[in-house]
Write an enzyme that holds these catalytic residues in place. Structure first.
Site, PDB file in Angstrom:
ATOM      1  N   SER A 286      -8.093   4.362   8.937  1.00 51.83           N
ATOM      2  CA  SER A 286      -8.735   4.328   7.630  1.00 51.83           C
ATOM      3  C   SER A 286      -7.976   3.367   6.690  1.00 51.83           C
ATOM      4  O   SER A 286      -8.574   2.498   6.052  1.00 51.83           O
ATOM      5  CB  SER A 286      -8.756   5.752   7.055  1.00 51.83           C
ATOM      6  OG  SER A 286      -9.000   5.752   5.685  1.00 51.83           O
TER       7      SER A 286
ATOM      8  N   HIS B 158       0.855  -1.186   0.000  1.00 48.15           N
ATOM      9  CA  HIS B 158       0.000   0.000   0.000  1.00 48.15           C
ATOM     10  C   HIS B 158       0.887   1.231   0.000  1.00 48.15           C
ATOM     11  O   HIS B 158       1.780   1.358   0.835  1.00 48.15           O
ATOM     12  CB  HIS B 158      -0.895   0.018   1.246  1.00 48.15           C
ATOM     13  CG  HIS B 158      -1.737   1.254   1.312  1.00 48.15           C
ATOM     14  ND1 HIS B 158      -2.938   1.364   0.647  1.00 48.15           N
ATOM     15  CD2 HIS B 158      -1.530   2.448   1.922  1.00 48.15           C
ATOM     16  CE1 HIS B 158      -3.440   2.573   0.865  1.00 48.15           C
ATOM     17  NE2 HIS B 158      -2.609   3.243   1.629  1.00 48.15           N
TER      18      HIS B 158
ATOM     19  N   ARG C 147     -14.937  13.401   6.625  1.00 45.86           N
ATOM     20  CA  ARG C 147     -13.682  14.050   7.036  1.00 45.86           C
ATOM     21  C   ARG C 147     -13.252  15.065   5.989  1.00 45.86           C
ATOM     22  O   ARG C 147     -12.774  16.161   6.311  1.00 45.86           O
ATOM     23  CB  ARG C 147     -12.580  12.998   7.225  1.00 45.86           C
ATOM     24  CG  ARG C 147     -12.730  12.190   8.501  1.00 45.86           C
ATOM     25  CD  ARG C 147     -11.835  10.968   8.464  1.00 45.86           C
ATOM     26  NE  ARG C 147     -10.439  11.287   8.268  1.00 45.86           N
ATOM     27  CZ  ARG C 147      -9.535  10.451   7.752  1.00 45.86           C
ATOM     28  NH1 ARG C 147      -9.887   9.243   7.374  1.00 45.86           N
ATOM     29  NH2 ARG C 147      -8.289  10.825   7.614  1.00 45.86           N
TER      30      ARG C 147
ATOM     31  N   ASP D 190     -15.514   3.217   6.492  1.00 43.36           N
ATOM     32  CA  ASP D 190     -14.396   4.118   6.204  1.00 43.36           C
ATOM     33  C   ASP D 190     -14.741   5.045   5.041  1.00 43.36           C
ATOM     34  O   ASP D 190     -14.432   6.236   5.061  1.00 43.36           O
ATOM     35  CB  ASP D 190     -13.128   3.323   5.875  1.00 43.36           C
ATOM     36  CG  ASP D 190     -12.052   4.239   5.331  1.00 43.36           C
ATOM     37  OD1 ASP D 190     -11.602   5.117   6.084  1.00 43.36           O
ATOM     38  OD2 ASP D 190     -11.690   4.126   4.141  1.00 43.36           O
TER      39      ASP D 190
ATOM     40  N   LYS E 268      -9.121  -1.002   5.610  1.00 40.82           N
ATOM     41  CA  LYS E 268      -9.316  -1.539   4.248  1.00 40.82           C
ATOM     42  C   LYS E 268      -8.385  -2.730   4.005  1.00 40.82           C
ATOM     43  O   LYS E 268      -8.767  -3.702   3.373  1.00 40.82           O
ATOM     44  CB  LYS E 268      -9.063  -0.436   3.207  1.00 40.82           C
ATOM     45  CG  LYS E 268     -10.154   0.638   3.230  1.00 40.82           C
ATOM     46  CD  LYS E 268      -9.916   1.711   2.211  1.00 40.82           C
ATOM     47  CE  LYS E 268      -8.866   2.679   2.621  1.00 40.82           C
ATOM     48  NZ  LYS E 268      -9.215   4.062   2.803  1.00 40.82           N
TER      49      LYS E 268
HETATM   50  N1  URA Z   1      -5.793   7.324   2.591  1.00 42.90           N
HETATM   51  C1  URA Z   1      -6.776   6.638   3.196  1.00 42.90           C
HETATM   52  O1  URA Z   1      -7.155   5.554   2.768  1.00 42.90           O
HETATM   53  N2  URA Z   1      -7.322   7.176   4.298  1.00 42.90           N
HETATM   54  C2  URA Z   1      -6.935   8.346   4.816  1.00 42.90           C
HETATM   55  O2  URA Z   1      -7.467   8.764   5.822  1.00 42.90           O
HETATM   56  C3  URA Z   1      -5.913   9.053   4.168  1.00 42.90           C
HETATM   57  C4  URA Z   1      -5.350   8.508   3.044  1.00 42.90           C
END
Ligand code: URA
Length: 432
Positions: free
Chosen positions: A190, A90, A175, A168, A194
């Site tokens: 967040s 990631h 947000r 999320d 995932k």
């Molecule tokens: N990427 C994400 O998946 N979440 C965040 O809060 C910031 C960047």
């Protein structure tokens, strides 16, 4: 019906309790976090209360225990997959970041299966899904069954992250609208929610630092990297992290088809910028090490020099409906403008944020969710920090016509030239 009303009443009192607690710096219990997340996802907690809680969290922060509870609650809010044998990576997002396209075929060719769910780009940050869709016929919409079968047969599958962690998705949108994105516990939970829902057992985070990244300072990048690794390990994932430079675009190409073309050149062993080649190799080596594959460096070099990594890319593209033959010469805009250096000297910096904005202005990315991207447009940067340049030398190429004058001005404003020699900064700034 009575049950729904009771649930709504419970969620209403839970969120109010959470706001009161957090407002004064108190600690939210795991159960309270779960009730609020479930209430918000189910529609019982309204945006205005969730916004108040998010702002209280932004101001007061969250303990590690609260952050882990939020991660778990968001991961549990939608579909959950399990690929314990698989690796995944990631990136926190950058300009010209084609490391998934380059490193994942390498690790798959080395026998480490990859199951990856990816997103689309937003703002100056590109997304792997958009890059793959630049390949004619390529589909990122795979059913779970097809995704699973492809992981088994090809050892590499990348699909769009649709139904993982819907909590999320909803909270992130809120947000974005309430100025509460840049909070470390909210970012960490967040991202990891995932990844935990995707279910790969081995994970490498590439935390970008610099002008084109979310994290501008070394300290912020280290804090995020160590939070991501800790949350992942506590969610049952073997994880480690690299901290890498994003002051300059990665490689030369910025724009979807241009980036796929550059990735293909790298995997075919053709000349590509040194930062791309170093990063793609380092990410592949770290992924193999997390997976416990011996002599990771040797395995990566063999996969590249034998052509096995490029062959794996072709196999993966064909399996997802893409035209593997088109990879050799993916179409890009025929409207090409050369950008000339205004003076002689040494490149002191080629700002990733400015170059990313230029690509965005040309239509390579989306200003807001849902915008259409043009796969054939973008920018190529032809010099890097430390290079000598002559006045009039081509330092970048612009592909496409939309806002091309503005894009040229942004590229030139991002190029710093000094009289004396400059040094190229390292690409990999740290690891944990
Ligand atoms: N990427 C994400 O998946 N979440 C965040 O809060 C910031 C960047």
């Amino acid at each position: 019906m009575a049950g729904n009303k009771e649930d709504a009443a419970r969620s209403g009192s839970a969120v109010l309790e959470a706001i009161e607690l957090k407002k004064w710096g108190g600690e939210l219990s795991e159960e309270l976090v779960r009730e609020v997340v479930e209430g918000y996802t189910g529609g019982a907690v309204p945006d205005y209360q969730m916004s108040a809680l998010l702002m209280a969290i932004f101001v007061r922060g969250m303990s590690y225990g609260e952050t882990l509870a939020l991660t778990a609650a968001m991961a549990a809010s939608g579909a959950r997959y399990s690929f314990p044998e698989c690796v995944d990576k990631h990136s926190t997002g950058g300009v010209g970041d084609k490391i998934s396209l380059t490193s994942l075929p390498i690790v798959a060719a080395c026998g480490a299966p990859v199951a990856k769910l990816s997103g689309r780009g937003l703002g100056t940050t590109g997304g792997t899904v958009d890059k793959l869709e630049a390949i004619p016929g390529f589909s990122v919409a795979l059913t779970e069954d097809r995704f699973r079968r492809q992981v088994e047969s090809v050892g590499l599958a990348i699909a769009e992250a649709g139904d993982v962690a819907p909590a999320d998705k909803a909270i992130y949108a809120l947000r974005d609208a309430t100025g509460t994105v840049d909070s470390l516990p909210l970012i960490g939970s967040s991202i990891v929610s995932k990844k935990a829902a995707t279910g790969a057992g081995h994970l490498l985070y590439d935390v970008k630092q610099g002008s084109g990244a979310f994290m501008k300072s070394t300290q912020e990048a280290h804090e995020l990297a160590s939070l991501l690794v800790r949350l992942s390990n506590d969610s049952g994932i073997r994880a480690s992290a690299l901290i890498t430079d994003m002051d300059e675009p990665l490689g030369a190409a910025i724009g979807n088809a241009l980036e796929v073309r550059e990735s293909v050149r790298f995997l075919r062993g053709e000349e590509t910028p040194g930062d791309l080649s170093e990063m793609a190799r380092a990410v592949a080596v770290h992924l193999l090490e997390i997976k416990g594959i011996p002599d990771a460096e040797g395995a990566v070099e063999r996969a590249l020099s034998s052509g096995a990594a490029f062959e794996k890319l072709r196999e993966f593209v064909a399996a997802q409906g893409g035209d593997a033959r088109a990879l050799e010469d993916l179409p890009v805009s025929g409207d090409v403008r050369e950008v000339a250096s205004p003076r002689s000297g040494y490149v002191a910096g080629f700002g990733a944020l400015g170059v990313g904005r230029a690509a965005l202005a040309l239509g390579a990315g989306r200003e807001k969710k849902g915008d259409r991207v043009d796969p054939g447009v973008g920018v190529e940067v032809l010099v890097k920090t430390g290079d000598g340049v002559e006045e009039g030398q081509t330092v970048a190429r612009i592909y496409g016509t939309r806002n091309a004058d503005g894009a040229e001005a942004m590229i030139l404003a991002s190029l710093g030239i000094s009289d004396g020699p400059t040094r190229r900064p390292p690409v990999i700034l740290g690891s944990l």
